[in-house]
Design a protein around this motif. Structure first.
Motif, PDB file in Angstrom:
ATOM      1  N   GLY A 207       0.808  -1.210   0.000  1.00 58.08           N
ATOM      2  CA  GLY A 207       0.000   0.000   0.000  1.00 58.08           C
ATOM      3  C   GLY A 207       0.838   1.255   0.000  1.00 58.08           C
ATOM      4  N   ASN A 208       0.163   2.393  -0.057  1.00 52.85           N
ATOM      5  CA  ASN A 208       0.829   3.692   0.016  1.00 52.85           C
ATOM      6  C   ASN A 208       0.936   4.111   1.473  1.00 52.85           C
ATOM      7  N   PHE A 209       2.157   4.333   1.946  1.00 51.99           N
ATOM      8  CA  PHE A 209       2.369   4.763   3.327  1.00 51.99           C
ATOM      9  C   PHE A 209       2.351   6.284   3.388  1.00 51.99           C
ATOM     10  N   ILE A 210       1.474   6.830   4.201  1.00 54.79           N
ATOM     11  CA  ILE A 210       1.283   8.274   4.257  1.00 54.79           C
ATOM     12  C   ILE A 210       1.418   8.755   5.706  1.00 54.79           C
ATOM     13  N   ALA A 211       2.253   9.739   5.909  1.00 50.13           N
ATOM     14  CA  ALA A 211       2.424  10.304   7.252  1.00 50.13           C
ATOM     15  C   ALA A 211       1.207  11.139   7.626  1.00 50.13           C
ATOM     16  N   LYS A 212       0.669  10.907   8.812  1.00 47.37           N
ATOM     17  CA  LYS A 212      -0.481  11.684   9.276  1.00 47.37           C
ATOM     18  C   LYS A 212      -0.072  13.120   9.569  1.00 47.37           C
ATOM     19  N   GLU A 213       1.173  13.316  10.059  1.00 50.37           N
ATOM     20  CA  GLU A 213       1.649  14.659  10.367  1.00 50.37           C
ATOM     21  C   GLU A 213       2.961  14.928   9.633  1.00 50.37           C
ATOM     22  N   ASP A 214       3.189  16.186   9.323  1.00 49.49           N
ATOM     23  CA  ASP A 214       4.490  16.621   8.826  1.00 49.49           C
ATOM     24  C   ASP A 214       5.347  17.067  10.014  1.00 49.49           C
ATOM     25  N   ILE A 215       6.653  17.043   9.823  1.00 53.65           N
ATOM     26  CA  ILE A 215       7.564  17.598  10.826  1.00 53.65           C
ATOM     27  C   ILE A 215       7.792  19.066  10.476  1.00 53.65           C
ATOM     28  N   LEU A 216       7.356  19.960  11.340  1.00 54.16           N
ATOM     29  CA  LEU A 216       7.493  21.393  11.082  1.00 54.16           C
ATOM     30  C   LEU A 216       8.881  21.901  11.438  1.00 54.16           C
ATOM     31  N   SER A 217       9.419  21.422  12.548  1.00 55.24           N
ATOM     32  CA  SER A 217      10.724  21.942  12.978  1.00 55.24           C
ATOM     33  C   SER A 217      11.410  20.947  13.899  1.00 55.24           C
ATOM     34  N   LEU A 218      12.719  21.114  13.987  1.00 57.68           N
ATOM     35  CA  LEU A 218      13.521  20.365  14.952  1.00 57.68           C
ATOM     36  C   LEU A 218      14.466  21.358  15.622  1.00 57.68           C
ATOM     37  N   GLU A 219      14.428  21.396  16.943  1.00 57.16           N
ATOM     38  CA  GLU A 219      15.288  22.291  17.714  1.00 57.16           C
ATOM     39  C   GLU A 219      16.169  21.463  18.641  1.00 57.16           C
ATOM     40  N   ILE A 220      17.353  21.964  18.906  1.00 56.14           N
ATOM     41  CA  ILE A 220      18.303  21.275  19.775  1.00 56.14           C
ATOM     42  C   ILE A 220      18.810  22.265  20.819  1.00 56.14           C
ATOM     43  N   PHE A 221      18.697  21.901  22.082  1.00 57.99           N
ATOM     44  CA  PHE A 221      19.102  22.776  23.187  1.00 57.99           C
ATOM     45  C   PHE A 221      20.125  22.057  24.061  1.00 57.99           C
ATOM     46  N   SER A 222      20.934  22.844  24.765  1.00 61.78           N
ATOM     47  CA  SER A 222      21.875  22.282  25.733  1.00 61.78           C
ATOM     48  C   SER A 222      21.515  22.762  27.127  1.00 61.78           C
ATOM     49  N   ASN A 223      21.878  21.945  28.118  1.00 65.18           N
ATOM     50  CA  ASN A 223      21.642  22.341  29.506  1.00 65.18           C
ATOM     51  C   ASN A 223      22.736  23.264  30.033  1.00 65.18           C
ATOM     52  N   ASN A 224      23.764  23.542  29.189  1.00 74.13           N
ATOM     53  CA  ASN A 224      24.857  24.449  29.567  1.00 74.13           C
ATOM     54  C   ASN A 224      25.079  25.498  28.482  1.00 74.13           C
ATOM     55  N   ASP A 225      25.739  26.587  28.850  1.00 68.25           N
ATOM     56  CA  ASP A 225      26.098  27.587  27.854  1.00 68.25           C
ATOM     57  C   ASP A 225      26.994  26.941  26.797  1.00 68.25           C
ATOM     58  N   PHE A 226      26.701  27.240  25.534  1.00 62.91           N
ATOM     59  CA  PHE A 226      27.474  26.636  24.444  1.00 62.91           C
ATOM     60  C   PHE A 226      28.585  27.572  23.981  1.00 62.91           C
ATOM     61  N   ASP A 227      28.208  28.824  23.734  1.00 65.85           N
ATOM     62  CA  ASP A 227      29.199  29.855  23.407  1.00 65.85           C
ATOM     63  C   ASP A 227      28.635  31.202  23.828  1.00 65.85           C
ATOM     64  N   ALA A 228      29.322  32.275  23.463  1.00 61.91           N
ATOM     65  CA  ALA A 228      28.929  33.613  23.930  1.00 61.91           C
ATOM     66  C   ALA A 228      27.542  34.017  23.453  1.00 61.91           C
ATOM     67  N   THR A 229      27.131  33.532  22.285  1.00 61.03           N
ATOM     68  CA  THR A 229      25.830  33.917  21.729  1.00 61.03           C
ATOM     69  C   THR A 229      24.752  32.857  21.948  1.00 61.03           C
ATOM     70  N   HIS A 230      25.112  31.746  22.557  1.00 53.99           N
ATOM     71  CA  HIS A 230      24.141  30.673  22.779  1.00 53.99           C
ATOM     72  C   HIS A 230      24.227  30.176  24.223  1.00 53.99           C
ATOM     73  N   PRO A 231      23.596  30.913  25.150  1.00 57.41           N
ATOM     74  CA  PRO A 231      23.526  30.433  26.535  1.00 57.41           C
ATOM     75  C   PRO A 231      22.655  29.167  26.600  1.00 57.41           C
ATOM     76  N   LYS A 232      22.652  28.548  27.770  1.00 58.07           N
ATOM     77  CA  LYS A 232      21.884  27.305  27.905  1.00 58.07           C
ATOM     78  C   LYS A 232      20.413  27.528  27.533  1.00 58.07           C
ATOM     79  N   ASN A 233      19.799  26.484  27.009  1.00 56.33           N
ATOM     80  CA  ASN A 233      18.402  26.496  26.575  1.00 56.33           C
ATOM     81  C   ASN A 233      18.151  27.414  25.383  1.00 56.33           C
ATOM     82  N   THR A 234      19.217  27.705  24.621  1.00 49.86           N
ATOM     83  CA  THR A 234      19.086  28.434  23.353  1.00 49.86           C
ATOM     84  C   THR A 234      19.158  27.426  22.204  1.00 49.86           C
ATOM     85  N   ASP A 235      18.334  27.635  21.191  1.00 51.20           N
ATOM     86  CA  ASP A 235      18.300  26.694  20.062  1.00 51.20           C
ATOM     87  C   ASP A 235      19.659  26.643  19.353  1.00 51.20           C
ATOM     88  N   LEU A 236      20.192  25.427  19.220  1.00 52.85           N
ATOM     89  CA  LEU A 236      21.496  25.213  18.574  1.00 52.85           C
ATOM     90  C   LEU A 236      21.359  24.508  17.224  1.00 52.85           C
TER      91      LEU A 236
END
Length: 204
Positions: free
Chosen positions: A99-128
């Motif tokens: 049969g034809n396999f059809i996704a019920k939902e599309d993936i709109l976005s993917l975000e990645i966060f860290s529990n620690n500061d990553f660099d000067a412009t990306h403190p913790k819980n900022t999308d990386l």
């Protein structure tokens, strides 16, 4: 009489073998099979390792670090594969399209966060997510570009090669902290949010 019966049986078997490609499998119309995402599992990856590259190591080189994102799927409609056998089972068999396999939902976005500061412009819980790319068919794509190209795939190819099948890899080393737990957040078109967090890893 016995010779006639044997001759008719042999003739039928011979015709079956020579016309195997013309057998009517009685499959009926191909049906749509819908599937939905209900969860996500993430694991740390070390690209220096052989496939599947997932690891429980506490220290990984930044240049080799990636995240395996496993989408958990549930089929909403299932049509079992229909198989018809011929006169002699070892002689031939035909199977129908699943049969034809059809996704019920599309993936709109993917975000990645860290529990620690990553660099000067990306403190913790900022999308990386801009610091990661998806490896797809030996090409490295931004997550945004990958999602756009993924939506154009034929329906039938999606169940066997789900989104992020080729994993996401870090492109920029951290400068503020070395130890990180990365939280992956996926937003679906129906508003569902799937999230999971990696174990802590030190990026050397």
């Amino acid at each position: 009489m016995i010779k006639k019966i044997f001759f008719v049986y042999a003739l039928a078997l011979t015709l079956q073998l020579f016309t195997a490609g013309c057998v009517d499998c009685n499959c009926g119309p191909v049906k749509d099979i819908y599937w939905t995402a209900f969860g996500v599992v993430v694991k740390n990856i070390d690209a220096a390792l052989p496939q599947p590259m997932t690891t429980d190591a506490n220290v990984i080189s930044s240049a080799n670090y990636g995240i395996h994102i496993g989408m958990q799927m549930r089929q909403l409609v299932l049509r079992k594969q229909h198989i018809n056998w011929g006169l002699i089972q070892t002689a031939q068999a035909c199977s129908c399209d699943e049969g034809n396999f059809i996704a019920k939902e599309d993936i709109l976005s993917l975000e990645i966060f860290s529990n620690n500061d990553f660099d000067a412009t990306h403190p913790k819980n900022t999308d990386l997510s801009l610091y990661f790319k998806v490896k797809n068919n030996q090409k490295m794509l931004s997550i945004v570009d990958y999602l756009k190209s993924y939506k154009t795939l034929p329906y039938a190819s999606k169940p066997s090669k789900l989104a992020f099948y080729d994993n996401v890899f870090l492109q920029v080393a951290p400068s503020s902290n070395k130890r990180h737990k990365f939280r992956v957040k996926i937003t679906l078109s129906d508003g569902t949010i799937l999230a999971a967090e990696t174990t802590e890893v030190e990026l050397s």
